[in-house]
Design an enzyme around this catalytic site. Sequence first.
Site, PDB file in Angstrom:
ATOM      1  N   ALA A  91     -36.905  -2.588   3.190  1.00  0.00           N
ATOM      2  CA  ALA A  91     -37.094  -1.179   2.805  1.00  0.00           C
ATOM      3  C   ALA A  91     -36.384  -0.289   3.817  1.00  0.00           C
ATOM      4  O   ALA A  91     -36.243  -0.644   4.980  1.00  0.00           O
ATOM      5  CB  ALA A  91     -38.580  -0.857   2.774  1.00  0.00           C
ATOM      6  N   GLY A  92     -35.944   0.869   3.361  1.00  0.00           N
ATOM      7  CA  GLY A  92     -35.228   1.757   4.274  1.00  0.00           C
ATOM      8  C   GLY A  92     -34.986   3.119   3.663  1.00  0.00           C
ATOM      9  O   GLY A  92     -35.608   3.501   2.663  1.00  0.00           O
ATOM     10  N   CYS A 146     -19.970   0.560  -2.777  1.00  0.00           N
ATOM     11  CA  CYS A 146     -20.206  -0.165  -4.038  1.00  0.00           C
ATOM     12  C   CYS A 146     -21.470   0.237  -4.793  1.00  0.00           C
ATOM     13  O   CYS A 146     -21.386   0.679  -5.932  1.00  0.00           O
ATOM     14  CB  CYS A 146     -20.232  -1.663  -3.756  1.00  0.00           C
ATOM     15  SG  CYS A 146     -18.611  -2.260  -3.271  1.00  0.00           S
ATOM     16  N   LYS A 178     -24.335   0.811   6.980  1.00  0.00           N
ATOM     17  CA  LYS A 178     -25.054  -0.384   7.441  1.00  0.00           C
ATOM     18  C   LYS A 178     -24.384  -0.848   8.729  1.00  0.00           C
ATOM     19  O   LYS A 178     -23.276  -0.390   9.049  1.00  0.00           O
ATOM     20  CB  LYS A 178     -25.046  -1.470   6.372  1.00  0.00           C
ATOM     21  CG  LYS A 178     -23.678  -2.062   6.095  1.00  0.00           C
ATOM     22  CD  LYS A 178     -23.806  -3.248   5.167  1.00  0.00           C
ATOM     23  CE  LYS A 178     -22.517  -4.034   5.106  1.00  0.00           C
ATOM     24  NZ  LYS A 178     -22.613  -5.216   4.266  1.00  0.00           N
ATOM     25  N   PHE A 223     -17.007 -10.145  -4.466  1.00  0.00           N
ATOM     26  CA  PHE A 223     -18.433  -9.998  -4.101  1.00  0.00           C
ATOM     27  C   PHE A 223     -18.644  -9.908  -2.600  1.00  0.00           C
ATOM     28  O   PHE A 223     -19.765 -10.077  -2.116  1.00  0.00           O
ATOM     29  CB  PHE A 223     -19.243 -11.170  -4.669  1.00  0.00           C
ATOM     30  CG  PHE A 223     -19.154 -11.272  -6.169  1.00  0.00           C
ATOM     31  CD1 PHE A 223     -19.924 -10.451  -6.983  1.00  0.00           C
ATOM     32  CD2 PHE A 223     -18.272 -12.153  -6.769  1.00  0.00           C
ATOM     33  CE1 PHE A 223     -19.831 -10.522  -8.365  1.00  0.00           C
ATOM     34  CE2 PHE A 223     -18.166 -12.235  -8.146  1.00  0.00           C
ATOM     35  CZ  PHE A 223     -18.946 -11.419  -8.953  1.00  0.00           C
ATOM     36  N   LEU A 224     -17.577  -9.674  -1.837  1.00  0.00           N
ATOM     37  CA  LEU A 224     -17.745  -9.647  -0.378  1.00  0.00           C
ATOM     38  C   LEU A 224     -18.574  -8.440   0.062  1.00  0.00           C
ATOM     39  O   LEU A 224     -18.570  -7.390  -0.574  1.00  0.00           O
ATOM     40  CB  LEU A 224     -16.391  -9.651   0.340  1.00  0.00           C
ATOM     41  CG  LEU A 224     -15.390  -8.508   0.117  1.00  0.00           C
ATOM     42  CD1 LEU A 224     -15.732  -7.268   0.913  1.00  0.00           C
ATOM     43  CD2 LEU A 224     -13.998  -8.973   0.471  1.00  0.00           C
ATOM     44  N   LYS A 280      -0.620   3.299   7.150  1.00  0.00           N
ATOM     45  CA  LYS A 280      -1.403   2.056   7.191  1.00  0.00           C
ATOM     46  C   LYS A 280      -0.478   0.856   7.327  1.00  0.00           C
ATOM     47  O   LYS A 280      -0.709  -0.042   8.125  1.00  0.00           O
ATOM     48  CB  LYS A 280      -2.188   1.890   5.870  1.00  0.00           C
ATOM     49  CG  LYS A 280      -3.625   2.264   5.928  1.00  0.00           C
ATOM     50  CD  LYS A 280      -4.286   1.768   4.635  1.00  0.00           C
ATOM     51  CE  LYS A 280      -5.661   2.350   4.473  1.00  0.00           C
ATOM     52  NZ  LYS A 280      -6.278   1.952   3.213  1.00  0.00           N
ATOM     53  N   ASP A 304       0.862  -1.192   0.000  1.00  0.00           N
ATOM     54  CA  ASP A 304       0.000   0.000   0.000  1.00  0.00           C
ATOM     55  C   ASP A 304       0.898   1.241   0.000  1.00  0.00           C
ATOM     56  O   ASP A 304       1.936   1.256   0.673  1.00  0.00           O
ATOM     57  CB  ASP A 304      -0.916   0.002   1.234  1.00  0.00           C
ATOM     58  CG  ASP A 304      -2.155   0.849   1.007  1.00  0.00           C
ATOM     59  OD1 ASP A 304      -3.258   0.296   1.026  1.00  0.00           O
ATOM     60  OD2 ASP A 304      -2.001   2.083   0.792  1.00  0.00           O
TER      61      ASP A 304
HETATM   62  C1  UDX Z   1     -22.342  -4.829  -1.639  1.00  0.00           C
HETATM   63  C2  UDX Z   1     -22.664  -6.222  -2.216  1.00  0.00           C
HETATM   64  O1  UDX Z   1     -23.605  -6.874  -1.377  1.00  0.00           O
HETATM   65  C3  UDX Z   1     -21.386  -7.041  -2.362  1.00  0.00           C
HETATM   66  O2  UDX Z   1     -21.674  -8.261  -2.985  1.00  0.00           O
HETATM   67  C4  UDX Z   1     -20.371  -6.243  -3.194  1.00  0.00           C
HETATM   68  O3  UDX Z   1     -19.149  -6.931  -3.293  1.00  0.00           O
HETATM   69  C5  UDX Z   1     -20.143  -4.885  -2.590  1.00  0.00           C
HETATM   70  O4  UDX Z   1     -21.383  -4.192  -2.450  1.00  0.00           O
HETATM   71  P1  UDX Z   1     -21.859  -3.837   0.789  1.00  0.00           P
HETATM   72  O5  UDX Z   1     -21.707  -2.508   0.114  1.00  0.00           O
HETATM   73  O6  UDX Z   1     -20.829  -4.236   1.793  1.00  0.00           O
HETATM   74  O7  UDX Z   1     -21.865  -5.023  -0.301  1.00  0.00           O
HETATM   75  O8  UDX Z   1     -23.262  -3.857   1.561  1.00  0.00           O
HETATM   76  P2  UDX Z   1     -24.695  -4.509   1.390  1.00  0.00           P
HETATM   77  O9  UDX Z   1     -24.939  -5.378   2.552  1.00  0.00           O
HETATM   78  O10 UDX Z   1     -24.916  -5.083   0.071  1.00  0.00           O
HETATM   79  O11 UDX Z   1     -25.617  -3.221   1.610  1.00  0.00           O
HETATM   80  C6  UDX Z   1     -25.515  -2.062   0.783  1.00  0.00           C
HETATM   81  C7  UDX Z   1     -26.539  -1.036   1.176  1.00  0.00           C
HETATM   82  O12 UDX Z   1     -27.836  -1.498   0.873  1.00  0.00           O
HETATM   83  C8  UDX Z   1     -26.553  -0.678   2.674  1.00  0.00           C
HETATM   84  O13 UDX Z   1     -26.687   0.714   2.806  1.00  0.00           O
HETATM   85  C9  UDX Z   1     -27.780  -1.393   3.205  1.00  0.00           C
HETATM   86  O14 UDX Z   1     -28.348  -0.742   4.312  1.00  0.00           O
HETATM   87  C10 UDX Z   1     -28.701  -1.327   1.988  1.00  0.00           C
HETATM   88  N1  UDX Z   1     -29.713  -2.396   1.981  1.00  0.00           N
HETATM   89  C11 UDX Z   1     -29.334  -3.701   1.865  1.00  0.00           C
HETATM   90  C12 UDX Z   1     -31.051  -2.062   2.081  1.00  0.00           C
HETATM   91  O15 UDX Z   1     -31.431  -0.889   2.167  1.00  0.00           O
HETATM   92  N2  UDX Z   1     -31.992  -3.076   2.048  1.00  0.00           N
HETATM   93  C13 UDX Z   1     -31.653  -4.381   1.920  1.00  0.00           C
HETATM   94  O16 UDX Z   1     -32.562  -5.227   1.902  1.00  0.00           O
HETATM   95  C14 UDX Z   1     -30.271  -4.709   1.831  1.00  0.00           C
END
Ligand code: UDX
Length: 438
Positions: A250-251, A258, A318, A150-151, A35, A30
């Site tokens: 929903a939210g 991402c 999240k 895809f994590l 870091k 890095d």
């Molecule tokens: C996402 C993808 O899931 C992952 O596969 C990819 O590699 C990177 O992007 P991440 O950004 O870590 O992962 O979070 P994720 O759990 O997917 O949630 C993304 C956002 O969607 C959050 O703000 C979460 O609150 C929101 N969300 C998720 C909702 O509003 N409703 C849902 O049902 C699920």
Amino acid sequence: MNLTIVGTGYVGLVTAVCFAEKGHNVTCVDVDEEKIEKLKHGVPTIFEEGLPELMKKNFGRINYTSDGKKAYTASNCVFICVGTPEKQDGSANLKFVWNVVKDLAATIKNNCVVVVKSTVPVGTNAKISKYLAEHKQIGAEFYVVSNPEFLSQGSAVHDTLHASRIVIGADDDYAKRQMEAVYQNFDVPKVFVNPQSAEMIKYASNDFLALKISYINEIANLCELVGADISDVAKGMGFDKRIGEKFLQAGVGYGGSCFPKDTKALHWMSAFYDKELKTIKAAIEVNEQQKLLLIKKARKYYDSFENLKIAVLGVTFKPGTDDLRDAPSLVSIPIFLDDGAEVNVYDPIGENNLKKILKNKITYCKTPQKALTNADLCFIFTEWAEIKNLKYADFALMKQVIIFDGRNCYDLHDVKKYPVIYESIGRKTINNLSDENV
Ligand code: UDX
């Protein structure tokens, strides 16, 4: 195998530690020396469940350095895991990816598999291949592979060790064999495709999930108008295996590093080919509006937030992460401040990152109770367990209990027993306070 991982963010660091766990020798590179110093001392630079333990367990198999050139020459595969942030126009900024590619061209003098894990527009792997072929040193042979990640943050270690699938985009047999060797101890489905398809699988997957969230959010907004309840609606939909129960929560909108960036990048890419993806455009627009929804709901009660004391519970995009990138909370808090409100924030993990953005403009509270004490209004942006487990007695610390819950944290049957105003997403408003109290 000897593997080099460039970039120690959420993807790079987690990938490195999981590769070490599976028996590889890993060098993390890095440019951020601060870091690297922390990591050398065993201090994780991100918050991820299970990461500190695995870092410690595999300490002897992972090196950390800011001297990339030295690391590149000693490895079989170099994984590019640097960020591809969004440019002003929504397209992906590939500056950091190209910096690494140029260094590789200038350094490598033998066989090297270059694995692109960073999310890059379709066609980038081919461009990298071409560049390396044209600029390589004598003796060097490059094989470029797309291997998208895809994590999910918060469950990144688990998602890497038990991935739903590993996508490998390679045209060349030697590269495919090397990638099989890298992932031989990962007992998960492997999908071999061409590099363009691999790049597209990443965008198409992320954007599909973003679309699913925007869809359920629009349905939620309609539920409020027609007297339906989004929790029941989502439950009823989720039993259908073709729809699935996941990502129907929903939210107040999706955030993170991402979905916002990848939807905009795909939209930009499609526009570039003069083929606008209308569904993705709609997902982006719906999400931008959704992030303002709690403010709109609160404006029904208050024209301005001036002189109000506002408790904000949860700021990260999240639960399970300290990441604030594109978090819906960061859209609303500046509006409270602009109006002249006093803002008291509680988040179990996000405080340090929030301090870097909002500095001393708000008050940071170590407990939700402290944020709630004497507050006029409460806004919830993240469904942390610490917030979902709060009881009425905690909210009763407010001047009056008025809650705008952007993550549907509480059961309406419970809430309606108490003297509160409670607005959530896609569900009935509970208003048990008389108008003169508000
Ligand atoms: C996402 C993808 O899931 C992952 O596969 C990819 O590699 C990177 O992007 P991440 O950004 O870590 O992962 O979070 P994720 O759990 O997917 O949630 C993304 C956002 O969607 C959050 O703000 C979460 O609150 C929101 N969300 C998720 C909702 O509003 N409703 C849902 O049902 C699920």
